[in-house]
Design a protein around this motif. Structure first.
Motif, PDB file in Angstrom:
ATOM      1  N   ASN A  77       0.825  -1.210   0.000  1.00 35.68           N
ATOM      2  CA  ASN A  77       0.000   0.000   0.000  1.00 35.68           C
ATOM      3  C   ASN A  77       0.856   1.255   0.000  1.00 35.68           C
ATOM      4  O   ASN A  77       1.933   1.290   0.582  1.00 35.68           O
ATOM      5  CB  ASN A  77      -1.050  -0.037   1.126  1.00 35.68           C
ATOM      6  CG  ASN A  77      -0.492   0.348   2.469  1.00 35.68           C
ATOM      7  OD1 ASN A  77      -0.126   1.504   2.686  1.00 35.68           O
ATOM      8  ND2 ASN A  77      -0.408  -0.625   3.377  1.00 35.68           N
ATOM      9  N   ILE A  78       0.367   2.252  -0.696  1.00 32.50           N
ATOM     10  CA  ILE A  78       1.074   3.536  -0.827  1.00 32.50           C
ATOM     11  C   ILE A  78       0.044   4.629  -0.540  1.00 32.50           C
ATOM     12  O   ILE A  78      -1.127   4.494  -0.923  1.00 32.50           O
ATOM     13  CB  ILE A  78       1.691   3.688  -2.249  1.00 32.50           C
ATOM     14  CG1 ILE A  78       2.778   2.631  -2.466  1.00 32.50           C
ATOM     15  CG2 ILE A  78       2.253   5.090  -2.477  1.00 32.50           C
ATOM     16  CD1 ILE A  78       3.369   2.566  -3.850  1.00 32.50           C
ATOM     17  N   SER A  79       0.460   5.701   0.104  1.00 27.19           N
ATOM     18  CA  SER A  79      -0.510   6.733   0.493  1.00 27.19           C
ATOM     19  C   SER A  79      -1.151   7.388  -0.731  1.00 27.19           C
ATOM     20  O   SER A  79      -0.549   7.452  -1.806  1.00 27.19           O
ATOM     21  CB  SER A  79       0.178   7.804   1.330  1.00 27.19           C
ATOM     22  OG  SER A  79       0.902   8.657   0.485  1.00 27.19           O
ATOM     23  N   GLU A  80      -2.374   7.881  -0.527  1.00 22.83           N
ATOM     24  CA  GLU A  80      -3.109   8.491  -1.652  1.00 22.83           C
ATOM     25  C   GLU A  80      -2.438   9.773  -2.150  1.00 22.83           C
ATOM     26  O   GLU A  80      -2.595  10.151  -3.308  1.00 22.83           O
ATOM     27  CB  GLU A  80      -4.572   8.741  -1.288  1.00 22.83           C
ATOM     28  CG  GLU A  80      -4.832   9.363   0.063  1.00 22.83           C
ATOM     29  CD  GLU A  80      -5.036   8.333   1.172  1.00 22.83           C
ATOM     30  OE1 GLU A  80      -4.230   7.391   1.239  1.00 22.83           O
ATOM     31  OE2 GLU A  80      -5.975   8.482   1.966  1.00 22.83           O
ATOM     32  N   ILE A  81      -1.665  10.418  -1.269  1.00 21.30           N
ATOM     33  CA  ILE A  81      -0.973  11.656  -1.669  1.00 21.30           C
ATOM     34  C   ILE A  81       0.075  11.329  -2.750  1.00 21.30           C
ATOM     35  O   ILE A  81       0.117  11.952  -3.813  1.00 21.30           O
ATOM     36  CB  ILE A  81      -0.339  12.325  -0.427  1.00 21.30           C
ATOM     37  CG1 ILE A  81      -1.481  12.841   0.470  1.00 21.30           C
ATOM     38  CG2 ILE A  81       0.617  13.445  -0.804  1.00 21.30           C
ATOM     39  CD1 ILE A  81      -1.139  13.063   1.904  1.00 21.30           C
ATOM     40  N   THR A  82       0.876  10.320  -2.477  1.00 22.45           N
ATOM     41  CA  THR A  82       1.904   9.909  -3.440  1.00 22.45           C
ATOM     42  C   THR A  82       1.265   9.376  -4.718  1.00 22.45           C
ATOM     43  O   THR A  82       1.738   9.637  -5.825  1.00 22.45           O
ATOM     44  CB  THR A  82       2.811   8.834  -2.787  1.00 22.45           C
ATOM     45  OG1 THR A  82       3.301   9.365  -1.545  1.00 22.45           O
ATOM     46  CG2 THR A  82       3.976   8.465  -3.659  1.00 22.45           C
ATOM     47  N   ASP A 105     -11.685  13.760   2.551  1.00 28.47           N
ATOM     48  CA  ASP A 105     -10.630  14.748   2.784  1.00 28.47           C
ATOM     49  C   ASP A 105     -10.146  15.365   1.488  1.00 28.47           C
ATOM     50  O   ASP A 105     -10.460  14.889   0.406  1.00 28.47           O
ATOM     51  CB  ASP A 105      -9.454  14.156   3.585  1.00 28.47           C
ATOM     52  CG  ASP A 105      -8.970  12.849   3.046  1.00 28.47           C
ATOM     53  OD1 ASP A 105      -8.922  12.728   1.820  1.00 28.47           O
ATOM     54  OD2 ASP A 105      -8.659  11.947   3.846  1.00 28.47           O
ATOM     55  N   VAL A 117       6.404  13.918  -4.844  1.00 26.99           N
ATOM     56  CA  VAL A 117       5.789  14.896  -3.954  1.00 26.99           C
ATOM     57  C   VAL A 117       6.880  15.728  -3.291  1.00 26.99           C
ATOM     58  O   VAL A 117       7.825  15.181  -2.719  1.00 26.99           O
ATOM     59  CB  VAL A 117       4.943  14.183  -2.868  1.00 26.99           C
ATOM     60  CG1 VAL A 117       4.359  15.189  -1.893  1.00 26.99           C
ATOM     61  CG2 VAL A 117       3.844  13.350  -3.514  1.00 26.99           C
ATOM     62  N   ILE A 118       6.745  17.059  -3.393  1.00 29.64           N
ATOM     63  CA  ILE A 118       7.709  17.925  -2.700  1.00 29.64           C
ATOM     64  C   ILE A 118       7.127  18.307  -1.338  1.00 29.64           C
ATOM     65  O   ILE A 118       7.781  18.301  -0.320  1.00 29.64           O
ATOM     66  CB  ILE A 118       7.994  19.212  -3.510  1.00 29.64           C
ATOM     67  CG1 ILE A 118       8.463  18.869  -4.921  1.00 29.64           C
ATOM     68  CG2 ILE A 118       9.029  20.073  -2.797  1.00 29.64           C
ATOM     69  CD1 ILE A 118       8.538  20.067  -5.844  1.00 29.64           C
ATOM     70  N   GLU A 119       5.867  18.646  -1.350  1.00 32.00           N
ATOM     71  CA  GLU A 119       5.191  19.122  -0.139  1.00 32.00           C
ATOM     72  C   GLU A 119       3.693  18.875  -0.295  1.00 32.00           C
ATOM     73  O   GLU A 119       3.193  18.816  -1.421  1.00 32.00           O
ATOM     74  CB  GLU A 119       5.458  20.627  -0.022  1.00 32.00           C
ATOM     75  CG  GLU A 119       5.404  21.155   1.395  1.00 32.00           C
ATOM     76  CD  GLU A 119       5.678  22.646   1.459  1.00 32.00           C
ATOM     77  OE1 GLU A 119       6.336  23.173   0.546  1.00 32.00           O
ATOM     78  OE2 GLU A 119       5.206  23.271   2.418  1.00 32.00           O
ATOM     79  N   PHE A 120       2.985  18.770   0.825  1.00 30.86           N
ATOM     80  CA  PHE A 120       1.530  18.621   0.719  1.00 30.86           C
ATOM     81  C   PHE A 120       0.841  19.230   1.923  1.00 30.86           C
ATOM     82  O   PHE A 120       1.449  19.414   2.981  1.00 30.86           O
ATOM     83  CB  PHE A 120       1.140  17.141   0.589  1.00 30.86           C
ATOM     84  CG  PHE A 120       1.473  16.301   1.789  1.00 30.86           C
ATOM     85  CD1 PHE A 120       2.699  15.663   1.897  1.00 30.86           C
ATOM     86  CD2 PHE A 120       0.561  16.139   2.839  1.00 30.86           C
ATOM     87  CE1 PHE A 120       3.017  14.902   3.005  1.00 30.86           C
ATOM     88  CE2 PHE A 120       0.869  15.376   3.949  1.00 30.86           C
ATOM     89  CZ  PHE A 120       2.108  14.749   4.038  1.00 30.86           C
ATOM     90  N   MET A 122      -3.094  18.882   3.951  1.00 36.72           N
ATOM     91  CA  MET A 122      -4.280  18.021   3.993  1.00 36.72           C
ATOM     92  C   MET A 122      -5.262  18.624   4.979  1.00 36.72           C
ATOM     93  O   MET A 122      -4.845  19.228   5.974  1.00 36.72           O
ATOM     94  CB  MET A 122      -3.835  16.635   4.466  1.00 36.72           C
ATOM     95  CG  MET A 122      -4.860  15.567   4.355  1.00 36.72           C
ATOM     96  SD  MET A 122      -4.034  13.984   4.669  1.00 36.72           S
ATOM     97  CE  MET A 122      -5.449  12.974   5.015  1.00 36.72           C
ATOM     98  N   ASN A 123      -6.564  18.486   4.699  1.00 36.58           N
ATOM     99  CA  ASN A 123      -7.554  19.096   5.595  1.00 36.58           C
ATOM    100  C   ASN A 123      -7.583  18.393   6.947  1.00 36.58           C
ATOM    101  O   ASN A 123      -7.045  17.303   7.111  1.00 36.58           O
ATOM    102  CB  ASN A 123      -8.952  19.052   4.965  1.00 36.58           C
ATOM    103  CG  ASN A 123      -9.487  17.641   4.908  1.00 36.58           C
ATOM    104  OD1 ASN A 123      -8.775  16.719   4.567  1.00 36.58           O
ATOM    105  ND2 ASN A 123     -10.730  17.467   5.253  1.00 36.58           N
ATOM    106  N   ASP A 124      -8.229  19.029   7.895  1.00 35.53           N
ATOM    107  CA  ASP A 124      -8.344  18.429   9.222  1.00 35.53           C
ATOM    108  C   ASP A 124      -9.399  17.328   9.204  1.00 35.53           C
ATOM    109  O   ASP A 124      -9.856  16.929   8.153  1.00 35.53           O
ATOM    110  CB  ASP A 124      -8.696  19.503  10.247  1.00 35.53           C
ATOM    111  CG  ASP A 124      -7.607  20.554  10.293  1.00 35.53           C
ATOM    112  OD1 ASP A 124      -7.947  21.737  10.313  1.00 35.53           O
ATOM    113  OD2 ASP A 124      -6.432  20.165  10.277  1.00 35.53           O
TER     114      ASP A 124
END
Lengths: 263, 385
Positions: A77-82, A105, A117-120, A122-124
């Motif tokens: 599994n890999i995070s949805e951001i990546t 989210d 990804v350099i930076e991200f 994410m909502n609370d």
């Protein structure tokens, strides 16, 4: 060689099956109460579309989304951001900012020329600025999500809606309905309020063109247009359904991993 | 993670950290000795030890809610004081014989006033702590410490001599020395202990008699020196923040495959980096320790440069790949610190992630996603290795 990416979101499960750097099959289904079941149903449907016998015919499966870690047949599994960054970059290598508005989210992701990804941001934990917010507001306006977007696009004078909490925004909408405001302008006001919410995150990370909107809410054209006006730059439309971007990124990782595995 | 421990020492530390009350505390109480609750750091616990009492750092681990606090606090007060006050009203902290507090922040000030009105612990003492770090401020705080010492002596009818104070300082310094030894082991390529376990060891020190703690930690260190190192981790992470007394948070971060090897936390390295001077008059030494010597938190004006420098120095010394800073929602001091840190660490090329976490950890999904994404982002671009 077939590989798959599964994005198990809170509202929908998405599958992308790839064969040799080509999208062979995609599917989007409603999430069930079990990520395992959602994954099985979605992958079965996507596989049957191209005559595969599901999991056994897939060399590598990468999972992403909130249900990513609980499915037995997912290899990794890999995070949805990546994954969203990877998927968006594959669709258009010029993309530097990915705004993913999903069911529970939203994220703003800054991507480099290699799709990393350099930076991200994410909502609370709350539902502000997510698909859940749109669903709740459409319910309050007694219309479907598609009708909600169409209403907002017709708005000439969007109402001012300040609350971004789903519960309090609903009270604000009810007050506006009782004050006799037009449904179009209430919908338009809601879209603008969500865009303001997104802007606070976008400014944290930076809005470097090209900008793309991914996730289920990217299908809402009123949201896309309002965002373009606020940012003053165009939001890229991709050739694939923006909702499958995360699953596509996962499938691309699966492809790379399968190649390493088979070396 | 593959750290194996033969003895039960670590389990005892974990148990102590996971509960407001522990066996050592009960034994202490049964023998008729007193316990003084300390509200946050900057409290000179050595004075309490010298009085023959046990300093207990106030915590509300395991709290289920804040409903009994709500009538005394407003929506701008942080979860830490609300949970703590709720535990107090429920009587779960009824074992303390006294409470001493500094004006660390407005939330803690309101906490102290509300506690005074509603809970009425037999002995209560409030010490204004200087807002700035400077020699003048250290002198003012020395007077506060003298007042505190006198008030303890008067209320509990004890005598706190300079000899007793010196002995207490030496005992607490020994704790800090042993803890630093534990941190030294984390600098290894394959540290023998996880970040969550180290945090449990650190938190446990705040609710146990120091003599017993030091003996237990010495035993644990002996095991660690011969124990197997942890190799199945991806990145080396440092955690920065204020009030964090739940090792579960570190566990959640480490569940994503990394190893937390360093920190700048109130319960962590900031509390042990320096010793209290034993060559000068004890109260002056204690005042200077808290106002001038120990690494400051963002509450103290004029320390930004040193704070940033401290974080960078630790990050480099422990060879970390990235820094995760945490803050309790509504904590204004750590909010601004996060903004400061983002800019500073970016300038020095150290990857950084900020997280807001509730005092009582509940939903961990988003923490996991953010941590995992952060680790994925920094893998391949490791700093300082």
């Amino acid at each position: 060689m077939f590989v798959a990416g599964i994005d198990l979101g809170s509202a929908t499960g998405k599958v992308v099956i790839m064969e040799n750097d080509r999208v062979a099959s995609t599917v989007v289904i409603r999430s069930t109460a079990s990520p395992e079941k959602t994954a099985a149903l979605a992958i079965e449907e996507a596989a049957s579309k191209i005559g595969l016998k599901a999991v056994s015919d897939l060399e590598y499966i990468v999972g992403t989304g909130y249900g990513r870690s609980g499915v037995s047949f997912i290899t990794e599994n890999i995070s949805e951001i990546t994954c969203h960054a990877k998927g968006a970059h594959w669709l258009n290598p010029g993309i530097r900012t990915v705004i993913d508005v999903g069911g529970q989210d939203c994220k703003v992701i800054s991507v480099n020329a290699d799709g990393k990804v350099i930076e991200f941001a994410m909502n609370d934990k709350c539902a502000a600025g997510t698909g859940k917010f749109f669903e709740a507001m459409a319910r309050t306006l007694d219309c479907s999500l598609d009708e909600f977007a169409a209403l907002a696009l017709r708005s000439g004078n969007p109402c001012s809606i300040t609350k971004q909490c789903s519960v309090f925004a609903e009270s604000e909408v009810i007050t506006l309905i009782n004050n006799g405001e037009r449904q179009e302008d209430i919908a338009g006001g809601l879209i603008d309020s969500i865009v303001r919410r997104l802007l606070s995150m976008i400014y944290r990370v930076g809005a470097v063109p090209q900008v793309v909107l991914t996730g289920g809410c990217a299908r809402n054209m009123a949201l896309v247009k309002s965002l373009e006006v606020s940012l003053g730059i165009p939001v890229i439309r991709t050739k694939e359904d923006p909702q499958i971007t995360g699953a596509l990124g996962a499938a691309l990782f699966a492809q790379a991993k399968a190649l390493i595995q088979n070396k | 993670m593959n750290a194996q421990f033969k003895s039960t020492i670590l389990q005892d530390f974990r148990k102590t950290a996971a509960n407001p009350v522990n066996v050592s505390l009960q034994e202490w109480k049964k023998s008729g000795r007193k316990i003084i609750g300390c509200m946050y750091h900057y409290i000179p616990e050595e004075i309490i030890t010298a009085a023959g009492m046990l300093p207990y750092r106030m915590k509300a681990v395991g709290s289920k809610g804040t409903e009994l606090s709500e009538s005394c606090f407003t929506q701008i007060n942080c979860g830490f004081v609300r949970h703590l006050f709720d535990s107090g009203v429920r009587g779960e902290l009824g074992f303390i014989d006294g409470l001493v507090s500094v004006n660390n922040c407005d939330h803690i000030r309101r906490f102290y006033e509300n506690w005074q009105k509603k809970i009425k612990t037999p002995y209560m003492h409030f010490m204004p702590f200087p807002k700035k770090s400077g020699r003048e401020q250290a002198e003012v705080y020395r007077k506060e410490l003298a007042d505190f010492k006198n008030s303890l002596e008067k209320h509990f009818n004890v005598q706190i001599t300079d000899t007793k104070l010196k002995k207490a300082i030496e005992l607490h310094n020994e704790t800090r020395r042993l803890q630093r030894e534990l941190y030294e082991l984390r600098k290894k390529k394959n540290p023998p202990i996880t970040g969550a376990d180290v945090h449990a060891v650190m938190v446990a020190s705040s609710s146990m008699p120091k003599e017993k703690y030091n003996t237990m930690l010495t035993g644990l260190l002996e095991e660690l020196y011969t124990g197997e190192g942890i190799s199945d981790y991806s990145e080396r992470i440092m955690v920065v923040g204020g009030e964090l007394d739940d090792p579960k948070f570190i566990e959640v971060i480490e569940s994503q495959g990394c190893l937390v090897v360093a920190d700048s936390l109130g319960y962590g390295y900031r509390a042990i980096a320096e010793d209290v001077d034993t060559d000068i008059e004890p109260l002056t030494a204690l005042a200077e320790y808290h106002v001038l010597k120990r690494p400051a938190c963002p509450r103290i004006f004029g320390t930004t440069f040193n704070r940033n420098d401290f974080v960078r120095h630790i990050a480099e010394e422990f060879k970390v790949d990235g820094v995760i800073s945490v803050r309790l929602p509504l904590c204004d001091e750590w909010s601004f610190e996060q903004v400061n840190l983002i800019g500073y660490l970016k300038k020095h090329g150290i990857p950084h992630l900020t997280l807001d976490i509730d005092y009582i950890l509940s939903s961990t999904g988003q923490i996991k996603t953010r941590s995992q994404a952060f680790l994925e982002t920094i893998s391949g671009t490791k700093h300082g290795r």
